[in-house]
Enzyme design. Structure first.
Site, short mmCIF file in Angstrom:
data_model
loop_
_atom_site.label_atom_id
_atom_site.label_comp_id
_atom_site.label_asym_id
_atom_site.label_seq_id
_atom_site.Cartn_x
_atom_site.Cartn_y
_atom_site.Cartn_z
N GLN A 1 -8.82 18.14 0.70
CA GLN A 1 -9.46 17.56 -0.48
C GLN A 1 -9.85 16.10 -0.25
OE1 GLN A 1 -7.48 16.49 -4.51
NE2 GLN A 1 -8.30 18.56 -4.81
N SER B 1 3.08 -35.72 3.55
CA SER B 1 4.47 -35.37 3.32
C SER B 1 4.93 -36.06 2.05
CB SER B 1 5.34 -35.81 4.51
OG SER B 1 6.72 -35.75 4.19
N SER C 1 -4.10 7.59 -3.38
CA SER C 1 -4.91 7.01 -4.46
C SER C 1 -4.50 5.58 -4.78
CB SER C 1 -4.79 7.88 -5.72
OG SER C 1 -5.54 7.33 -6.78
N ARG D 1 -3.57 18.05 -0.02
CA ARG D 1 -3.70 16.73 -0.63
C ARG D 1 -2.52 16.43 -1.53
NH1 ARG D 1 -6.85 13.58 -4.94
NH2 ARG D 1 -6.19 11.48 -4.36
N ASN E 1 -8.10 9.97 -19.48
CA ASN E 1 -6.99 9.69 -18.56
C ASN E 1 -7.36 10.12 -17.14
OD1 ASN E 1 -4.43 8.62 -18.00
ND2 ASN E 1 -3.46 10.65 -18.09
N HIS E 2 -8.65 10.03 -16.82
CA HIS E 2 -9.14 10.36 -15.49
C HIS E 2 -10.32 9.45 -15.18
CE1 HIS E 2 -10.67 12.51 -12.02
NE2 HIS E 2 -9.58 13.27 -12.01
N ASP E 3 -10.20 8.63 -14.15
CA ASP E 3 -11.18 7.59 -13.89
C ASP E 3 -12.55 8.12 -13.46
OD1 ASP E 3 -10.09 8.46 -11.51
OD2 ASP E 3 -9.37 6.49 -10.86
N SER F 1 -13.19 14.90 -7.65
CA SER F 1 -13.18 13.44 -7.75
C SER F 1 -13.14 12.76 -6.39
CB SER F 1 -11.99 12.97 -8.60
OG SER F 1 -10.77 13.42 -8.04
N HIS G 1 5.73 -20.76 30.28
CA HIS G 1 7.13 -20.78 29.86
C HIS G 1 7.51 -22.15 29.31
CE1 HIS G 1 7.44 -17.00 32.09
NE2 HIS G 1 6.83 -17.63 33.08
N ARG H 1 -3.86 -19.07 -7.14
CA ARG H 1 -4.11 -20.30 -6.38
C ARG H 1 -5.37 -20.23 -5.53
NH1 ARG H 1 -0.81 -24.56 -4.84
NH2 ARG H 1 -1.31 -25.59 -2.87
#
Length: 448
Positions: free
Chosen positions: A243, A291, A336, A331, A86-88, A118, A166, A15
Site C-alpha cells: 500500500q 563571553s 505516517s 502496510r 477525521n481523514h486528511d 490515500s 595524531h 529561535r
C-alpha cells in the site's frame, strides 16, 4: 499561550524561525496539503487527457487556478472538513469536489481520487515536495557553501602550514589544500546524492490497481500509472509495491545527507581547532559579547552552533532511514507520523549551513602564528632528509634521523644544518638538504 517565536516548543519554529521559514512551503501542514491538492488535480487532468471524460476548458482553468494559487484559507477549509471526516486525504477529496461544483462540472465529481487510496496521494505528494525542497533549497545551499570553501582554498593555496597527525607535528602542508579536502568530499557526495531517484508509489490499495482494473479491465493501468508519475509529476514509480512506497530511495537520501553532515562536522571541528591554535582570528562586531564573564574572548560559536545542529539532524535522519523502509505486511501506519517529521532535519541542516557561512566569513588568517609554528618545528624536515639519503643509498638514514630528532633537546635550523654538515655525502647533496625548510617542504597536489 499563543504560538509565537517565544512560545514554540522547538527552536526550529522559535529561535531560528527566520532562518528556516522558507521551508514551510514544503514541510508544513500547509505545504503537505498544497502538494496533495496538486497531485489530485494533476491526476484528474491526466484522466481527462486520456479521454475517460471530457473536461471543459473553463473548468480546467478554474482547477488549475486552485492548484497554482492555493492559499492559507484553502488549507484552513480543508482542515475544517478534516475535523468532520477525521481523514486528511479524504478532506482534500471533498474540498476538490466542492471546487468542481463551483466550476459547474458536478457530474464529474467521482473522477476525483478515482480508484486511489490515500497513500497514492501521500506517496507522490511527499516525494514531490521532498524533490522540490532538495532541488530548490538544500542542494543550492550546499553548492553555495562548497563554493565558499573553494574560494577560501584559492585564497590560501600558497600558505604553508604545519600539519598534525595524531595531534603531533607532521609533514607540512598548505592551508588551501586542506580546505580543498572538504571541497572534494562534498563534491563526491553531491554526485552520489544526485544519482538517487525520487521514488513514488501509485497503484491502489495494495499496489495492484485493483479498483482501476475492475472498472476498466482493458486499460493498461501499469503503463498509465508510470506515465502519470514519471511524465506528469517527474518522479520514478516503483513497479511492485504494497500500500505504501518502499522508502528505500528516501532512506538513501537521508543517509547521503547524514554523510554530508559528517563531513561538515569534521570541517567545523578542524576550523574550531585552528582558531584555538590561533591560526585564525575572528572579526568582531561592535556591540557583540564573546563571553559573559571574560571580555577578551571571541568564541567560535558559529562552528559550534553548526556542529550541534548537524548532530541533531543526523539523529533524526538515522531514525528516518532505519524506520521508514520497515512496515508490517502490506502496510502499517507507523510511516505516517514519521514522514511528517522529514522537514525537521532539513531545518537543522539549513541552520547549520547559515552558521558555517557566517563563521567562514569572520575568519582572519593569522600568518605570523602559522609561520612561528613552522619555524618551531624543524624536526618535520627529517622525513625529507632521510628520504633523499635513501635515494643516495646512505646507510641507515631513518635511524640516524631518529636519533637526532627524538628526545628533549631542541631541534632547530642550526641543529639540522649541523647534522647535514656531518653527513658523508657530496657537497651538492648537502646543499640540496640545506635548502629544505618547514615552509617549503609542502609537497605537491593537483592544481585548483
Amino acid at each position: 499561550m499563543e504560538l509565537n517565536h517565544l512560545t514554540a516548543v522547538t527552536p526550529i519554529d522559535g529561535r531560528y524561525r527566520k532562518q528556516v521559514q522558507h521551508l514551510d512551503n514544503y514541510f508544513s501542514e500547509f505545504g503537505l496539503i498544497k502538494y496533495r491538492v496538486l497531485v489530485e488535480i494533476e491526476y484528474f487532468f491526466f484522466l481527462a487527457d486520456k479521454r475517460f471524460f471530457k473536461l471543459p476548458a473553463k473548468a480546467k482553468a478554474h482547477l488549475k487556478k486552485v492548484a497554482d494559487q492555493f492559499s492559507f484559507d484553502d488549507a484552513q477549509q480543508i482542515k475544517q472538513i478534516e475535523a468532520v471526516t477525521n481523514h486528511d486525504v479524504k478532506a482534500v477529496e471533498y474540498f476538490l469536489k466542492e471546487q468542481l461544483d463551483k466550476a459547474g462540472i458536478s457530474h464529474l465529481k467521482e473522477w476525483i481520487h478515482f480508484g486511489l487510496t490515500s497513500q497514492d496521494i501521500n506517496n507522490t505528494s511527499i516525494p514531490l515536495s521532498w524533490k522540490h525542497a532538495m532541488e530548490h533549497e538544500y542542494l543550492p545551499a550546499l553548492v553555495n557553501l562548497q563554493n565558499h570553501l573553494y574560494q577560501l582554498a584559492v585564497k590560501w593555496k600558497e600558505v604553508p602550514m604545519l600539519a598534525r597527525t595524531h595531534g603531533q607535528p607532521a609533514s607540512p602542508t598548505r592551508l588551501g589544500k586542506e580546505i580543498m579536502v572538504f571541497v572534494e568530499r562534498i563534491n563526491h557526495q553531491i554526485e552520489m546524492f544526485a544519482s538517487i531517484p525520487y521514488a513514488a508509489k501509485f497503484g491502489g490499495a495494495t499496489g495492484n490497481f485493483n479498483a482501476h482494473h475492475i472498472a476498466f479491465p482493458k486499460k493498461n493501468w501499469v503503463a498509465l500509472g508510470n506515465e502519470f508519475v514519471e511524465n506528469t509529476l517527474g518522479l520514478q514509480r516503483m513497479q511492485f509495491t504494497t500500500q505504501i512506497e518502499h522508502y528505500d530511495c528516501l532512506a538513501a537520501h537521508f543517509d547521503a545527507i547524514k554523510r554530508i553532515n559528517n563531513i561538515l562536522i569534521d570541517l567545523c571541528r578542524d576550523i574550531w581547532t585552528y582558531i584555538s591554535m590561533d591560526y585564525f582570528k575572528q572579526q568582531t562586531k561592535k556591540g557583540e559579547v564573546g563571553s559573559s564573564a571574560m571580555p577578551h574572548k571571541v568564541n567560535p560559536i558559529d562552528f559550534e552552533n553548526a556542529e550541534g545542529n548537524l548532530g541533531m539532524a543526523n539523529a533524526l535522519l538515522e531514525h528516518l532511514s532505519a524506520k521508514l523502509p520497515i512496515s508490517r505486511l502490506q502496510r502499517d501506519l507507523t510511516d505516517s507520523t514519521v514522514l511528517r517529521n522529514i522537514g525537521s532535519p532539513v531545518a537543522h541542516v539549513a541552520i547549520a549551513f547559515k552558521s558555517i557561512e557566517k563563521g567562514l566569513g569572520k575568519l582572519l588568517l593569522n600568518e605570523p602564528k602559522i609561520k612561528e609554528d613552522l619555524e618551531n618545528n624543524w624536526a618535520v624536515v627529517a622525513e625529507a632528509i632521510q628520504t633523499i639519503l635513501r635515494r643516495e643509498n646512505y646507510p641507515n638514514p631513518y635511524e640516524a634521523l631518529k636519533d637526532l630528532t627524538r628526545g628533549n633537546h631542541k631541534i632547530d635550523k642550526k641543529a639540522i644544518h649541523q647534522f647535514i654538515q656531518s653527513l658523508k655525502v657530496s657537497a651538492a647533496v648537502k646543499k640540496e638538504l640545506k635548502s629544505i625548510t618547514p615552509a617549503n617542504y609542502t609537497g605537491v597536489h593537483p592544481s585548483f
